[in-house]
Scaffold this active site. Structure first.
Site, PDB file in Angstrom:
ATOM      1  N   ARG A  10       9.980  -1.536  -1.931  1.00 12.43           N
ATOM      2  CA  ARG A  10       8.928  -2.391  -2.483  1.00 12.43           C
ATOM      3  C   ARG A  10       8.635  -3.574  -1.574  1.00 12.43           C
ATOM      4  O   ARG A  10       7.495  -4.029  -1.455  1.00 12.43           O
ATOM      5  CB  ARG A  10       9.307  -2.868  -3.900  1.00 12.43           C
ATOM      6  CG  ARG A  10       8.309  -3.849  -4.491  1.00 12.43           C
ATOM      7  CD  ARG A  10       8.407  -3.936  -6.009  1.00 12.43           C
ATOM      8  NE  ARG A  10       9.762  -3.957  -6.512  1.00 12.43           N
ATOM      9  CZ  ARG A  10      10.567  -5.022  -6.543  1.00 12.43           C
ATOM     10  NH1 ARG A  10      10.141  -6.187  -6.067  1.00 12.43           N
ATOM     11  NH2 ARG A  10      11.780  -4.941  -7.040  1.00 12.43           N
ATOM     12  N   TYR A  61     -19.580  -2.404  -6.291  1.00 13.40           N
ATOM     13  CA  TYR A  61     -18.937  -1.242  -6.891  1.00 13.40           C
ATOM     14  C   TYR A  61     -18.586  -1.532  -8.352  1.00 13.40           C
ATOM     15  O   TYR A  61     -18.034  -2.592  -8.677  1.00 13.40           O
ATOM     16  CB  TYR A  61     -17.684  -0.879  -6.084  1.00 13.40           C
ATOM     17  CG  TYR A  61     -16.775   0.107  -6.768  1.00 13.40           C
ATOM     18  CD1 TYR A  61     -17.257   1.331  -7.219  1.00 13.40           C
ATOM     19  CD2 TYR A  61     -15.433  -0.187  -6.984  1.00 13.40           C
ATOM     20  CE1 TYR A  61     -16.430   2.233  -7.863  1.00 13.40           C
ATOM     21  CE2 TYR A  61     -14.587   0.706  -7.613  1.00 13.40           C
ATOM     22  CZ  TYR A  61     -15.095   1.920  -8.055  1.00 13.40           C
ATOM     23  OH  TYR A  61     -14.267   2.806  -8.696  1.00 13.40           O
TER      24      TYR A  61
END
Length: 383
Positions: free
Chosen positions: A50, A102
């Protein structure tokens, strides 16, 4: 040596002597969640995927080399990249955005951003004076969020003019560069602080994985973004990083072929009786043509067009054979999309109609197929 873009797509900033372990030319997939430590207080440089992974790091360095960024964060999706950017701002911040944006960006701004105390103004950002009036009307403005060319109306915003406004009013300039990719446009060269990509599109190029990127030109933003992505966990997985790194190797040749095909199709569409308007920034009559020529190295392969009736639009969508009726864009396969029901379905009807996203409006992502085959497919569908 300062490599050119085509070379950077393949090698990033690596030199011939910088091969991966065992001389591997392809980046290895480090499919591991954690890394062992050689001793107390010692690290190999990687602790937990991570926070860092060699496969992802290689991809991020390649993207930074392409965008001219000081750092890049590879995210699980384009939406995750937008979400990560929002985390940089404090409550009550206002964003002045391109009005033609978008639909997913508008959705996350409304459903997530507004609940966190942010506010958003939507302006035709190709009108510099209108943008400045909006900034002056709202003293809480903290960022400009630009998409150029815009999705799906193909509006072009002058990035240098936006940087000038950002400097004047101390704003962060964020640019979505998905439609042109770093091969054709580098917003950081025109002063962008943050550049966002949906990596699922041209960068990957094969419609087989999701990804997003946040590139930055500012070290202090890089430091904050690194801390945030480690905390939130929006990172791209090692295997998907491998797919993106592989896809980017062919970005240059794909973009060249797609753009060549799109230019021919756009000109052909202009000759069709049932096509009433064509939106492609590579056409000299496009209102943003000159601006795009100043700040980009090409017009890309996205075309929108308006047909004579809703029935014609439906018939075309349902009878194309080679072209797929599907969402998304930027892959080697040509796709046709119905924005009012797909990418921009969440916009209120009045907003869609104001922008021109109506029942007769279509968006075409041109792939790398033989252009005569694509034109033949559109011909039979229109007939």
């Amino acid at each position: 040596m300062d490599y050119r873009l085509e070379t950077r797509c393949i090698h990033g900033e690596r030199r011939s002597a910088d091969h991966h372990p065992f001389g591997a030319l392809a980046v290895p997939i480090y499919q591991t969640a954690t890394f062992s430590h050689p001793g107390v207080g010692r690290s190999t440089g990687y602790d937990y995927t991570r926070s860092g992974n060699p496969t992802r790091e290689e991809l991020e360095k390649t993207m930074s080399a392409l965008e001219g960024a000081c750092d890049t964060i590879a995210c699980a999706t384009g939406m995750a990249a937008i979400s990560l950017c929002l985390e940089l701002f404090d409550k009550d911040a206002r964003f002045v955005c391109s009005e033609d944006l978008y639909g997913g960006s508008v959705r996350i701004f409304k459903e997530v951003g507004e609940r966190r105390g942010f506010s958003f103004s939507y302006i035709n950002t190709s009108d510099v004076e209108a943008v400045e009036r909006e900034i002056r009307a709202h003293k809480d403005t903290r960022a400009l969020y630009i998409e150029t060319p815009s999705n799906p109306m193909m509006e072009v915003t002058d990035l240098a003019a936006m940087r000038s406004l950002a400097d004047q009013y101390n704003l962060c300039l964020i640019v979505d560069n998905t439609f042109l990719s770093p091969y054709l446009q580098n917003p950081i060269a025109f002063g962008a602080d943050l550049v966002i990509h949906s990596g699922s599109k041209f960068l990957n190029g094969h419609n087989d994985t999701l990804a997003g990127f946040v590139c930055t030109s500012r070290p202090e933003l890089s430091e904050r973004l690194r801390y945030l992505t480690k905390t939130i966990g929006a990172n791209l997985s090692p295997f998907d990083c491998f797919l993106l790194a592989r896809g980017i190797k062919t970005l240059a040749v794909r973009m060249e072929r797609q753009q060549e095909n799109a230019a021919r199709i756009a000109r052909w569409l202009q000759t069709q009786p049932k096509v009433k308007q064509v939106y492609y920034v590579g056409l000299p009559e496009h209102p943003g043509y000159e601006t795009n020529c100043r700040q980009a190295r090409g017009a890309g392969s996205m075309i929108s067009f308006r047909v004579d009736t809703e029935a014609t639009a439906h018939r075309l969508l349902e009878t194309v054979r080679l072209i797929s009726y599907a969402e998304s864009l930027g892959g080697v396969e040509s796709l046709i999309t119905y924005p009012m029901l797909q990418t921009h379905a969440d916009l209120p009807q009045k907003v869609r109609e104001k922008l021109g996203i109506t029942e007769d409006f279509l968006r075409l992502s041109v792939g790398i197929e033989n252009v005569d085959d694509l034109i033949a497919d559109l011909t039979q569908a229109l007939e």
